[in-house]
Motif scaffolding. Structure first.
Motif, PDB file in Angstrom:
ATOM      1  N   ARG A 103       0.871  -1.177   0.000  1.00  0.00           N
ATOM      2  CA  ARG A 103       0.000   0.000   0.000  1.00  0.00           C
ATOM      3  C   ARG A 103       0.899   1.216   0.000  1.00  0.00           C
ATOM      4  NH1 ARG A 103      -5.988   0.265   0.306  1.00  0.00           N
ATOM      5  NH2 ARG A 103      -6.279   2.505   0.180  1.00  0.00           N
ATOM      6  N   PRO A 105       1.034   5.198   0.449  1.00  0.00           N
ATOM      7  CA  PRO A 105       0.333   6.430   0.822  1.00  0.00           C
ATOM      8  C   PRO A 105       0.538   7.512  -0.233  1.00  0.00           C
ATOM      9  CG  PRO A 105       1.715   5.621   2.633  1.00  0.00           C
ATOM     10  CD  PRO A 105       2.043   4.793   1.430  1.00  0.00           C
ATOM     11  N   ASP A 114      -3.137   7.948  -2.893  1.00  0.00           N
ATOM     12  CA  ASP A 114      -3.150   6.614  -2.294  1.00  0.00           C
ATOM     13  C   ASP A 114      -3.192   5.534  -3.394  1.00  0.00           C
ATOM     14  OD1 ASP A 114      -3.618   4.640  -0.359  1.00  0.00           O
ATOM     15  OD2 ASP A 114      -5.794   4.884  -0.559  1.00  0.00           O
TER      16      ASP A 114
END
Ligand code: 4SX
Ligand code: FE2
Length: 357
Positions: A103, A105, A114
């Motif tokens: 993931r 940011p 994101d």
């Protein structure tokens, strides 16, 4: 034998389109000269190690990132999804597929919100994002368009040893096939797949992989592609032209393939067709049809079949390359033992393919 994939319990993320690629390049100044000074891409931002580029009609921060590195390779291909929620869907979908996942940011990549990055089941580094910084759209800035003006990113083309597996993976992700190439034994040599309403967002080319075959940018007119050829000639850089200009059979697009200073292949592409209706007919080409890859019958240069770029994993390490074990189109096309045809069924006018090279 074609591998199979688990089916996640949730629907896939809603992919809109191919959105950007990151290429690792070994000489940033040489790459800048090619992509900015010759192709005319617009610099959104640059620092000592990275250049973020876009084409004239694009208003997202970038469609191409050039990053300095020791080994020329593909860093990532990125798809834009329809909403921020689709990024969460992508995370869950790929967790269930059990692939490497990260993931990222907002701002991990400049200009991009994101995002989720994965290594897809084919071995490619792929990102899904929605949010991105908007910048000026240069659509009507004719004062800065060159004669070869590139308007937008059009597609990625990836080399993979198992095209049927790759096709079923992308179909599960919601892509549809517009065209493909097969032989009489139904060996699939290549497939073109789309989410936006054009012939493709990604093409699957049968070959040793995972490797990036090319990225493609669109122009509005054929004349702009011809101008790029003239421009390279005037710079005495005609060796950057690998294949074309020509008219594809598959997709009907007018095309040119260039090799950047690291050998990454870039296609300039225009005039394919609308595919957005639900019953858009699939076009299947015979691998022996001499006009499938060039409508004028111009032979495809061998390097186009053999060369492609390494791809990185999420740690930046080049992925090992697996050889294709099925028949190769390069054997069919440039080997000594096949026939192609221009008029189907007329074997007398078919010619020995070995004579092409
Ligand atoms: O060479 S092909 O006519 O099969 C072809 C190659 C068609 C469309 C493309 O974008 C491409 O790279
Ligand atoms: Fe292409």
């Amino acid at each position: 034998m074609t591998m199979s994939l688990p089916t996640p319990s949730i629907a896939p993320p809603d992919v809109i389109r191919c959105a950007y690629a990151e290429l690792v390049v070994t000489d940033l100044a040489a790459s800048r000269a090619f992509y900015v000074d010759v192709l005319g891409l617009v610099v959104t931002h640059e620092d000592a190690d990275t250049i973020w580029l876009r084409a004239f009609e694009e208003y997202l921060h970038h469609s191409l990132v050039l990053r300095r590195g020791d080994v020329a390779a593909l860093g990532v291909i990125a798809y834009r999804v329809r909403s921020a929620a689709d990024v969460d869907v992508a995370e869950e979908y790929y967790r269930q597929l059990g692939v490497p996942l990260e993931r990222r940011p907002a701002g991990t990549t400049r200009g991009i919100g994101d995002a989720v990055r994965i290594v897809d089941p084919l071995g490619f580094p792929v990102e899904f994002f929605y949010d991105a910084e908007h910048v000026e759209r240069f659509t009507r800035r004719y004062d800065v368009h060159g004669a070869g003006a590139i308007s937008r990113l059009d597609h990625f083309n990836v080399a993979t040893p198992d095209v049927p597996f790759a096709r079923s993976y992308y179909e599960q992700l919601g892509f549809r096939v517009s065209e493909d190439i097969q032989d009489e034994d139904e060996t699939v040599y290549a497939a073109w797949m789309f989410r936006k309403s054009t012939v493709h967002d990604v093409a699957l080319t049968g070959g040793d992989g995972p490797r990036l075959h090319h990225i493609a940018f669109a122009t509005h007119e054929r004349s702009q592609i011809l101008h790029l050829c003239d421009h390279l000639g005037a710079l005495r850089e005609s060796d950057k032209i690998e294949r074309g200009p020509g008219r594809h059979g598959v997709s009907n697009a007018f095309y040119l393939y260039l090799r950047d200073p690291d050998g990454h292949r870039v296609e300039i592409y225009t005039h394919d067709y609308y595919t957005g209706d639900p019953d858009n007919p699939v076009v299947t080409w015979d691998v022996h049809d001499n006009q499938r890859r060039d409508w004028w019958g111009t032979p495809v240069v061998p390097s186009w079949y053999t060369d492609a770029s390494l791809v990185l994993d999420l740690d930046g390490v080049p992925q090992p390359v697996v050889a294709r074990s099925d028949d190769r189109e390069s054997d069919v096309t440039i080997g000594a033992d096949g026939f192609s045809y221009t008029r189907k069924g007329d074997t007398d006018t078919g010619f020995k393919l070995g004579a092409q090279v």
